[in-house]
Motif scaffolding. Structure first.
Motif, PDB file in Angstrom:
ATOM      1  N   LEU A 115       0.830  -1.205   0.000  1.00  0.00           N
ATOM      2  CA  LEU A 115       0.000   0.000   0.000  1.00  0.00           C
ATOM      3  C   LEU A 115       0.864   1.254   0.000  1.00  0.00           C
ATOM      4  O   LEU A 115       0.599   2.207  -0.746  1.00  0.00           O
ATOM      5  N   TRP A 116       1.898   1.269   0.822  1.00  0.00           N
ATOM      6  CA  TRP A 116       2.776   2.439   0.880  1.00  0.00           C
ATOM      7  C   TRP A 116       3.497   2.648  -0.447  1.00  0.00           C
ATOM      8  O   TRP A 116       3.673   3.790  -0.880  1.00  0.00           O
ATOM      9  N   ASP A 117       3.889   1.579  -1.098  1.00  0.00           N
ATOM     10  CA  ASP A 117       4.495   1.705  -2.430  1.00  0.00           C
ATOM     11  C   ASP A 117       3.474   2.203  -3.447  1.00  0.00           C
ATOM     12  O   ASP A 117       3.792   3.032  -4.311  1.00  0.00           O
ATOM     13  N   PHE A 118       2.253   1.701  -3.365  1.00  0.00           N
ATOM     14  CA  PHE A 118       1.199   2.139  -4.276  1.00  0.00           C
ATOM     15  C   PHE A 118       0.930   3.630  -4.112  1.00  0.00           C
ATOM     16  O   PHE A 118       0.789   4.366  -5.101  1.00  0.00           O
ATOM     17  N   ARG A 136      -9.653  -2.053 -12.290  1.00  0.00           N
ATOM     18  CA  ARG A 136      -8.850  -3.221 -12.655  1.00  0.00           C
ATOM     19  C   ARG A 136      -7.365  -2.871 -12.674  1.00  0.00           C
ATOM     20  O   ARG A 136      -6.520  -3.648 -12.226  1.00  0.00           O
ATOM     21  N   GLU A 137      -7.054  -1.674 -13.180  1.00  0.00           N
ATOM     22  CA  GLU A 137      -5.651  -1.241 -13.248  1.00  0.00           C
ATOM     23  C   GLU A 137      -5.034  -1.133 -11.862  1.00  0.00           C
ATOM     24  O   GLU A 137      -3.922  -1.623 -11.618  1.00  0.00           O
ATOM     25  N   ASP A 138      -5.760  -0.498 -10.928  1.00  0.00           N
ATOM     26  CA  ASP A 138      -5.243  -0.361  -9.563  1.00  0.00           C
ATOM     27  C   ASP A 138      -5.089  -1.721  -8.894  1.00  0.00           C
ATOM     28  O   ASP A 138      -4.113  -1.969  -8.162  1.00  0.00           O
ATOM     29  N   LEU A 139      -6.043  -2.601  -9.130  1.00  0.00           N
ATOM     30  CA  LEU A 139      -5.971  -3.935  -8.544  1.00  0.00           C
ATOM     31  C   LEU A 139      -4.751  -4.692  -9.055  1.00  0.00           C
ATOM     32  O   LEU A 139      -4.050  -5.354  -8.280  1.00  0.00           O
ATOM     33  N   GLU A 140      -4.466  -4.583 -10.334  1.00  0.00           N
ATOM     34  CA  GLU A 140      -3.307  -5.265 -10.911  1.00  0.00           C
ATOM     35  C   GLU A 140      -2.003  -4.692 -10.361  1.00  0.00           C
ATOM     36  O   GLU A 140      -1.067  -5.439 -10.054  1.00  0.00           O
TER      37      GLU A 140
END
Length: 388
Positions: free
Chosen positions: A276-279, A292-296
C-alpha cells in the motif's frame, strides 16, 4: 481568542517563541510533585504503576498528529491517564464521514477544523490536562518544533510524511510512534531510538548476566529489593530502534523464517501494508480506486513484497488482498479502540520506563483477533553486535 493556551486556526498566542519563522506553542506543564487530590483521582492506575510513574506522566508533553478515530482513542486514553499536556494537530476539516467513527465531534462541527473542534470535548475528560489545538500542516513544521515534546504520535498518514516526521524526531532525539487503521486491519510502529526500562521479577537462583538478549535488547544492570518478604529483582534493559524508512524495507528476523511452519504464521498484512505504501508513492493517491488497473498494480506490488520477505506464496491469498483493499481508508470503532488502547499503554510504559515496549511493528488483524509484534531492522549482526 486562544483558550487555555490553545492554538486556533494555526495562530499561537502572541508571546509564543519563533523558530525559523514558525511560531512554536509552549504548553504549560504541571509541577512534578503530585497532590493528594491527584493520588485519589488516579488511585487505580497508581496501584498498577506507582506514584513515580504517575509523576512522570503528569509532566509529559505529548503531540498527537491526526484526529480521526484512531487519534480520538489515543488522545482519550492519554488524557484519562493524566498526562501533563496534549497538543492535537490536524489541518483537515470535519466531514460528515467523520461523524460515524469519532466521538469528540458532532454535526455542528462539520466544516470546522478537526483539532479545534475536538479539543474542548477532550478537555472535559480531564480538566487537569493542558490541551492545545494546532491547525497547521505538519509538514510545514521545522525539526525544532518537535523538541518541546516528550513523545510524538502520528496517525493515519501515508509513508512519505511518516518518514519526514520520524527523521525530525530523531534529529531532536525524541521518541516516535506511527499508527494507522484500515477497517478490520491496523498497525503500530515504534521508534524510541534508544530506550532504557526496568523489569521487576521474583529473584531467581540463576544470577542475571549483563549481556545482549537479542540483537536489539541488552541487560545493562540488575539489583535486588525486598518487598513483602520476597526478593524482587529489578532488571534494567536497553532497546535499540530503527527509523520507519529502514524498518519498512528490512527483512524478518532469521528465526521467523527459519522453518516453513514459522513462515506460515507471518500474517500477509505486513506484505499488504508495504504494498500500500508503495502504491501511494507510485500512484499519488492514498487509496486504490477499485479499478482493474489499480488492482493489478497493487497485486503486483504485494507479490513482490511477499517474495522479498521470503514468505510462502500460498499465504498471500486473493481473498485477503480483496478484503484488505476493501478496507483501506475506512474506520471501524472496535479496531481503533484496540489500537488506541495498545499504543497509549505502550506510551505510558515508556514514560514510566517500565515493561517491554513494542519492538517495533505491531500488526492487528481483527479477523483472527491477533496482534503479533515483529522486530524489523536492516541488519542482524551477531548477538551483541551493534545495529548498523
Amino acid at each position: 481568542m486562544a483558550e487555555n493556551g490553545q492554538c486556533v486556526n494555526g495562530t499561537p498566542s502572541s508571546n509564543a517563541p519563533v523558530v525559523d519563522g514558525t511560531a512554536v506553542l509552549q504548553p504549560s506543564i504541571q509541577p512534578h510533585a503530585i497532590s493528594a487530590d491527584e493520588i485519589a483521582l488516579y488511585d487505580r492506575q497508581i496501584r498498577l504503576w506507582g506514584v513515580k510513574a504517575q509523576e512522570k506522566l503528569r509532566s509529559a508533553n505529548i503531540l498527537v498528529i491526526g484526529m480521526r478515530a484512531l487519534g480520538n482513542e489515543i488522545s482519550k486514553n492519554l488524557v484519562l491517564a493524566g498526562i501533563g499536556s496534549l497538543t492535537i494537530l490536524d489541518d483537515q476539516l470535519v466531514t460528515e464521514d467523520d461523524l460515524g467513527s469519532q466521538f469528540f465531534i458532532s454535526e455542528l462541527h462539520v466544516g470546522l477544523n478537526r483539532a479545534a473542534a475536538a479539543v474542548s470535548q477532550v478537555r472535559t475528560l480531564n480538566p487537569r490536562v493542558s490541551l492545545h489545538a494546532d491547525t497547521e500542516n505538519i509538514l510545514r513544521k521545522p525539526p525544532e518544533f518537535y523538541a518541546m515534546f516528550d513523545m510524538i504520535i502520528a496517525t493515519d498518514l501515508d509513508l512519505a510524511p511518516l518518514k519526514v516526521i520520524n527523521s525530525a524526531c530523531r534529529f531532536v532525539n525524541k521518541p516516535f510512534y506511527a499508527a494507522g487503521s484500515h477497517g478490520f486491519y491496523g498497525f503500530i510502529f515504534a521508534d524510541l531510538i534508544s530506550h532504557n526500562y526496568i523489569i521487576e521479577r521474583e529473584k531467581s537462583n540463576i544470577p542475571t548476566q549483563l549481556k545482549a538478549e537479542t540483537v536489539t535488547r541488552t541487560v545493562v544492570a540488575s539489583h535486588t529489593k525486598t518487598e513483602n518478604g520476597k526478593q524482587i529483582e529489578m532488571v534494567s534493559k536497553r532497546e535499540l530502534y530503527t527509523p520507519i524508512n529502514l524498518a519498512n524495507t528490512s527483512p524478518l528476523q532469521p528465526e521467523q523464517i527459519s522453518s516453513w511452519r514459522r513462515k506460515l504464521q507471518v500474517p500477509p498484512l505486513l506484505t499488504c501494508l508495504r504494498a500500500l505504501w508503495d502504491f501511494q508513492n507510485l500512484a499519488g493517491r492514498l487509496t486504490p480506486t477499485g479499478s482493474r488497473e489499480d488492482l493489478e498494480i497493487f497485486t503486483t506490488l504485494a507479490t513482490e513484497k511477499h517474495k522479498e520477505l521470503q514468505l510462502p506464496t500460498e499465504t498471500l491469498r486473493s481473498e485477503f488482498l480483496r478484503s484488505f483493499l476493501q478496507n483501506v481508508g475506512s474506520e471501524i470503532a472496535p479496531v481503533t479502540a484496540f489500537l488506541g488502547g495498545q499504543l497509549a499503554q505502550d506510551v505510558i510504559n515508556v514514560l514510566g520506563q517500565r515493561e517491554q515496549p513494542i519492538q517495533n511493528f505491531l500488526l492487528f488483524d481483527s479477523d483472527d483477533s491477533k496482534g503479533p509484534v515483529y522486530a524489523l531492522h536492516p541488519i542482524f549482526p551477531p548477538l551483541g553486535g551493534p545495529i548498523l
